[in-house]
Design a protein around this motif. Sequence first.
Motif, PDB file in Angstrom:
ATOM      1  N   HIS A  75       0.832  -1.204   0.000  1.00  0.00           N
ATOM      2  CA  HIS A  75       0.000   0.000   0.000  1.00  0.00           C
ATOM      3  C   HIS A  75       0.869   1.257   0.000  1.00  0.00           C
ATOM      4  CE1 HIS A  75      -3.569   2.417   0.497  1.00  0.00           C
ATOM      5  NE2 HIS A  75      -3.061   3.003   1.567  1.00  0.00           N
ATOM      6  N   HIS A  77       0.920   5.714  -1.704  1.00  0.00           N
ATOM      7  CA  HIS A  77       0.415   6.736  -2.627  1.00  0.00           C
ATOM      8  C   HIS A  77       1.644   7.505  -3.101  1.00  0.00           C
ATOM      9  CE1 HIS A  77      -3.399   5.641  -0.875  1.00  0.00           C
ATOM     10  NE2 HIS A  77      -2.939   5.933   0.313  1.00  0.00           N
ATOM     11  N   HIS A 241      -9.075   1.456   0.965  1.00  0.00           N
ATOM     12  CA  HIS A 241      -8.804   1.661   2.385  1.00  0.00           C
ATOM     13  C   HIS A 241      -9.994   1.130   3.179  1.00  0.00           C
ATOM     14  CE1 HIS A 241      -6.395   5.049   0.646  1.00  0.00           C
ATOM     15  NE2 HIS A 241      -5.568   4.743   1.620  1.00  0.00           N
ATOM     16  N   HIS A 278      -4.872  -0.971   6.024  1.00  0.00           N
ATOM     17  CA  HIS A 278      -5.054  -0.600   7.440  1.00  0.00           C
ATOM     18  C   HIS A 278      -5.838  -1.613   8.262  1.00  0.00           C
ATOM     19  CE1 HIS A 278      -3.111   2.991   6.250  1.00  0.00           C
ATOM     20  NE2 HIS A 278      -4.099   3.388   5.483  1.00  0.00           N
ATOM     21  N   ASP A 329       2.353   2.993   3.114  1.00  0.00           N
ATOM     22  CA  ASP A 329       1.316   4.014   2.964  1.00  0.00           C
ATOM     23  C   ASP A 329       1.937   5.258   2.320  1.00  0.00           C
ATOM     24  OD1 ASP A 329      -1.178   5.107   2.884  1.00  0.00           O
ATOM     25  OD2 ASP A 329      -1.443   5.325   5.037  1.00  0.00           O
TER      26      ASP A 329
END
Length: 461
Positions: A75, A77, A241, A278, A329
Amino acid sequence: MAVQPPPAGRRIVIENAAVATVDAHDTEYARGHVVVLGNRIESVGDGPAPAGLDGVARRIDAGGHLLTPGLVNTHHHFYQWITRGLAQDDILFDWLVALYPLWARIDDQLVHAAAQGSAAALLKSGCSTAADHHYVFPRGGGDILGAEIEAVRELGLRFTASRGSMDRGRKDGGLPPDHAVEDLDTILTACEEAVDRHHDPSPGAMLRIALAPCSPFSVSTRLMRECAGLARRKGVRLHTHGSETAEEEAFCEAQFGMGPTDYFESVGWLGEDVWMAHCVHLSDSDIAKFAGTGTGVAHCPSSNARLAAGTARVPDMLAAGVPVGLGVDGAASNESGELGTELRNALLINRLHGSPRALTGRRALRLGTMGGARVLGRQDEIGSVEAGKLADLALWKVDGLMHSSIADPVAALTFGALPPLALLLVNGNAVVEQGRLATVDEERIARTCARAAKELAGREK
Ligand SMILES: [Zn+2]
């Protein structure tokens, strides 16, 4: 320029390394060898490599080093590399509200720069495969997904690019500003195009596509349902998410009359082809649903800590059989951007559940390798050092000042400081050598990212 596959008959021989294979039996060799043929692992075992091998282009005496599978990030971004160090003391919802207006001004050039920064940080910390989740597509921003993919290709990282989306703006009760979201038809068309243009379903693929509506509070129920249908028609994975914060739970209760996991179930979003970031706030019955359906979890300990989201119940998930991998993340909630350090952070944070046995060093390494491979549906190809698997390997120097007195090389990696990365092979290619990117100029990336961050900060709203 993309990194090209290695010649089929070329061998790399690594000997004298401590080898942690992370295979089904956790096989380890105190002084072992690995032979790479083309882009795959030909053999792994105790002692020196077999004699008389042809086509050996490189022979490495790896005494004082630990060889592991390349790490797998589940995961991220990437675009957030150029929005780091902002909203430093906020919880998720306030942090998002502070950052959405800035993110809504990105374009393909800025995303290209940021993606190289994020991918570089992953590679330099031992990560050979990464999933990214990109969900901000401003009007007039150009080909953002294509720019991200090109950026990553140049560095040689194995990649799952998730075409994300948001269609629930403020006027529809969502959290993002209305100008930061797309409409449903535009999103579905773009998702289908992304799969048709970029997804490589073949074995050993360097690039896969997943579909990834952002979160319950930024996406309509219809988009969740239609994206799931589209992904299943196209044979690609689904990502989002889930259950990140107490505020998200309250939002779902108010909007849908149920918690996030029941909501995901109601829109067809539990299954072996789904993984979620998460999953901090899961009840026993939620965990049973994840385990029963094979839904995967991307555990992001640093980001959860930075945003004070809570502590995911990873030991309970593992005991129930939930597939769990590690995630950095986005870099705006984890400025380090390193996956290697998440092994230690996962280990320490999960022991706060009250038991030193909640997560062992070797279990943490497994989360960051085979666990991630399973979450991305690639457990047959990556995640362990086994003959026939892809040659994605990390070689850590554990005989230097910071590690030479630690009794166990795996503990040196998981309990100690992140060791210097002597070599990272991805698909049989050396992409990191002695801690430096081998395929591109790091200083150029640093300069480009600094310029991009400044340019974005200065853009008119
Ligand atoms: Zn995220």
